[in-house]
Enzyme design. Sequence first.
Site, PDB file in Angstrom:
ATOM      1  N   CYS A  69      45.703  49.995  38.857  1.00 22.32           N
ATOM      2  CA  CYS A  69      46.461  50.800  39.823  1.00 22.32           C
ATOM      3  C   CYS A  69      47.965  50.590  39.671  1.00 22.32           C
ATOM      4  O   CYS A  69      48.744  51.540  39.676  1.00 22.32           O
ATOM      5  CB  CYS A  69      46.057  50.436  41.252  1.00 22.32           C
ATOM      6  SG  CYS A  69      44.303  50.544  41.622  1.00 22.32           S
ATOM      7  N   ASP A  70      48.380  49.333  39.535  1.00 24.50           N
ATOM      8  CA  ASP A  70      49.798  48.992  39.655  1.00 24.50           C
ATOM      9  C   ASP A  70      50.418  48.343  38.426  1.00 24.50           C
ATOM     10  O   ASP A  70      51.623  48.079  38.404  1.00 24.50           O
ATOM     11  CB  ASP A  70      49.992  48.055  40.862  1.00 24.50           C
ATOM     12  CG  ASP A  70      49.510  48.676  42.164  1.00 24.50           C
ATOM     13  OD1 ASP A  70      49.685  49.903  42.317  1.00 24.50           O
ATOM     14  OD2 ASP A  70      48.957  47.952  43.006  1.00 24.50           O
ATOM     15  N   CYS A 118      45.067  45.143  42.044  1.00 25.36           N
ATOM     16  CA  CYS A 118      44.471  46.076  41.086  1.00 25.36           C
ATOM     17  C   CYS A 118      45.434  46.350  39.932  1.00 25.36           C
ATOM     18  O   CYS A 118      46.445  47.042  40.108  1.00 25.36           O
ATOM     19  CB  CYS A 118      44.103  47.385  41.795  1.00 25.36           C
ATOM     20  SG  CYS A 118      43.442  48.653  40.703  1.00 25.36           S
TER      21      CYS A 118
END
Length: 313
Positions: free
Chosen positions: A142-143, A139
């Site tokens: 997300c990261d 993701c």
Amino acid sequence: MLKKIYNCVIIGSGPAGYSAAIYAARADMNPILFSGFQPGGQLTTTSIVDNYLGFPEGVNGIDLMNDCKKQAERFNTQIINESVNQVILTDKKGGIHKIFFEEKKYIQSKGLIIATGSRPKFLGINKEKKFIGLGISFCATCDGFFHKDKNVAVIGGGDTALEEANYLAKICKKVYLIVRKDYFKASKILQYHISKKNNINILFCSHVTEIIGDNFLEGIRIFNHKNETSRILFINGLFIAIGHIPNTEIFKNELDLDKRGYILVKEGRTITSKPGVFAAGDVQDPDYRQAITSAGTGCMAALDLEKYLSLCV
């Protein structure tokens, strides 16, 4: 069999499941939650969650889900550390659903909230799972922030992969887009956006053969099967975007699913094709797949169930 008939059973213990449990418990539905094969869901494989509302310094994924569990237990949610292996769902409004676990044990409930999530497709090579959260991610939103101004790679040629690459190109120094075929499967508009990014290097006819690093990701070896050459890319982040698989195997003959296996819900709601059955989180969301959207639909599912039960009295 547990002879008591419950009002609310929740399958799944990620953000959607625990959010549903908190709302259901506060509405006096006395929920039972099955934690499943991965208690806490996919966030337990993430080191730091940096984009969940209310944590200005970020939060460890395991810590976040442990706190969600404690919050659900505070309102007397009964948590069963088992996986559900079969369901028999009624077509009758106000009817009783059967939820099986262990061998032949089952419980009965008027309402069921499905929050079983999805799982990413893996490449199937050494160190891939070991380095999740240590350089490997599924993701970008997300990261990606953790790799700002660094070199990263994205694997895949579909819409998701190009969306990930497009996002990462805004914050990373260089993005390698590794595509097994000699063409993209993604939409033309996404291909156009990718073509306009100067820091995206597209590698067609290529696949990863080795993940390099001892304690964390340091690079990857890729093989070009068109000219039969191999090279090493030194990168800080590897984003695998070859698809997700919704955890809906036990619902295939019980609920309406789309062609990818995601549970179909009424637009803007969590209502499924069976009365008293609701779906929340990634199991019905192939697009966003974020912890915060999962938690939101968990809330919605509990509210939808509460309304359903009030109409069945």
